[in-house]
Design a protein around this motif. Structure first.
Motif, short mmCIF file in Angstrom:
data_model
loop_
_atom_site.label_atom_id
_atom_site.label_comp_id
_atom_site.label_asym_id
_atom_site.label_seq_id
_atom_site.Cartn_x
_atom_site.Cartn_y
_atom_site.Cartn_z
N ILE A 44 0.82 -1.21 0.00
CA ILE A 44 0.00 0.00 0.00
C ILE A 44 0.86 1.27 0.00
O ILE A 44 0.66 2.15 -0.85
CB ILE A 44 -1.00 -0.02 1.17
N PRO A 45 1.83 1.42 0.93
CA PRO A 45 2.68 2.63 0.85
C PRO A 45 3.45 2.72 -0.47
O PRO A 45 3.60 3.81 -1.03
CB PRO A 45 3.64 2.47 2.04
N LEU A 46 3.93 1.57 -0.96
CA LEU A 46 4.67 1.58 -2.22
C LEU A 46 3.78 2.00 -3.38
O LEU A 46 4.18 2.80 -4.24
CB LEU A 46 5.26 0.20 -2.47
N GLY A 47 2.56 1.47 -3.42
CA GLY A 47 1.63 1.84 -4.49
C GLY A 47 1.23 3.30 -4.42
O GLY A 47 1.10 3.96 -5.46
N LEU A 48 1.05 3.83 -3.21
CA LEU A 48 0.73 5.25 -3.06
C LEU A 48 1.87 6.13 -3.56
O LEU A 48 1.66 7.14 -4.23
CB LEU A 48 0.43 5.57 -1.59
#
Length: 259
Positions: A44-48
């Motif tokens: 999730i943080p990487l995709g954001l």
């Protein structure tokens, strides 16, 4: 065969004990939830970040390429590598969770990235024009608008991990996969089919719960329901006006034309 499966599913002996269906069901859910939580913390943080900055899009491509890796072969490789480093049940749990995490990172990462990238640039510009920082734009604009695709990625991840967590039984772990592996080994095809049926029902039940959560937390404006309701309301008002005016929605115009 169907009668035997139903009898097996409803038998008290099937559900009792540490190796009963109830305990196996809890184990299966635990492995699946653990893998999805770890994958979400990474993806999730990487995709954001990728979606917000537009950098390192190759990470999404790389993650999607991991879908082609044979799960069972990867499980044996990781088990042979990490297994001897542990002496407790972690020797079975850690390799299995690592493989499941690798499996579910791609759908979560793709869902988050696609959702953030699809946000209207005008909304971002308006937020920056109001003085929002980059982090505030992510929290207050991009995440709410990307929520439908983010949750779709999580639903896909849960479906995949529940179906694939059965392979953990190959390296000695528990879960519903034990019925498939042990049943095939001993020729007990009733428990094999029963275990496969429970896995399918569990995946459908979890997906149904997540679909309900998605329906509750996603804004109706993002799903199109609000505009549909508004159009229906306008149509109903127009029909009511027309019926009260003799069936013509534009009576004044009609009278002018006829005269």
């Amino acid at each position: 065969m169907i009668g035997s499966i139903l009898e097996w599913l409803t038998s008290a002996d099937t559900w009792s004990g540490d190796s009963g269906l109830g305990a196996r069901l809890v184990q299966h859910l635990w492995y699946s939830l653990l893998a999805v939580v770890i994958a979400a913390v990474i993806a999730i943080p990487l995709g954001l970040w990728v979606g917000h900055t537009g950098r390192a899009r190759w990470l999404v491509t790389l993650a999607n390429s991991l879908r082609a890796v044979p799960t069972l072969g990867l499980l044996f490789a990781v088990a042979l590598w990490l297994g001897p480093k542990f002496t407790s049940d972690l020797a079975f749990l850690i390799p299995s969770v690592v493989v499941l995490v690798v499996l579910v990172i791609p759908p979560i990462l793709s869902g988050v990235y696609a959702g953030v990238e699809a946000v209207d640039p005008a909304a971002r510009d308006a937020a920056r024009g109001m003085g929002m920082t980059g982090a505030e734009v992510v929290r207050q604009v991009e995440i709410p608008n990307a929520l439908p695709l983010m949750l779709s990625g999580l639903r896909s991840a849960f479906l995949q991990v529940i179906a694939t967590a059965t392979v953990a039984a190959y390296v000695g772990l528990g879960g519903l996969g034990r019925y498939l592996i042990d049943g095939l080994k001993t020729g007990d095809y009733v428990s094999t089919a029963g275990g496969a049926l429970v896995v399918s029902l569990l995946a459908l039940a979890v997906d149904g719960v997540l679909a309900l959560i998605q329906r509750l937390v996603v804004s109706p404006g993002l799903t199109g329901k609000a505009s549909l309701t508004r159009r229906r309301g306008m149509s109903a008002v127009s029909a009511e006006v027309a019926s009260s005016d003799g069936g013509s929605p534009l009576p004044e115009t009609n009278r002018r034309i006829s005269s």
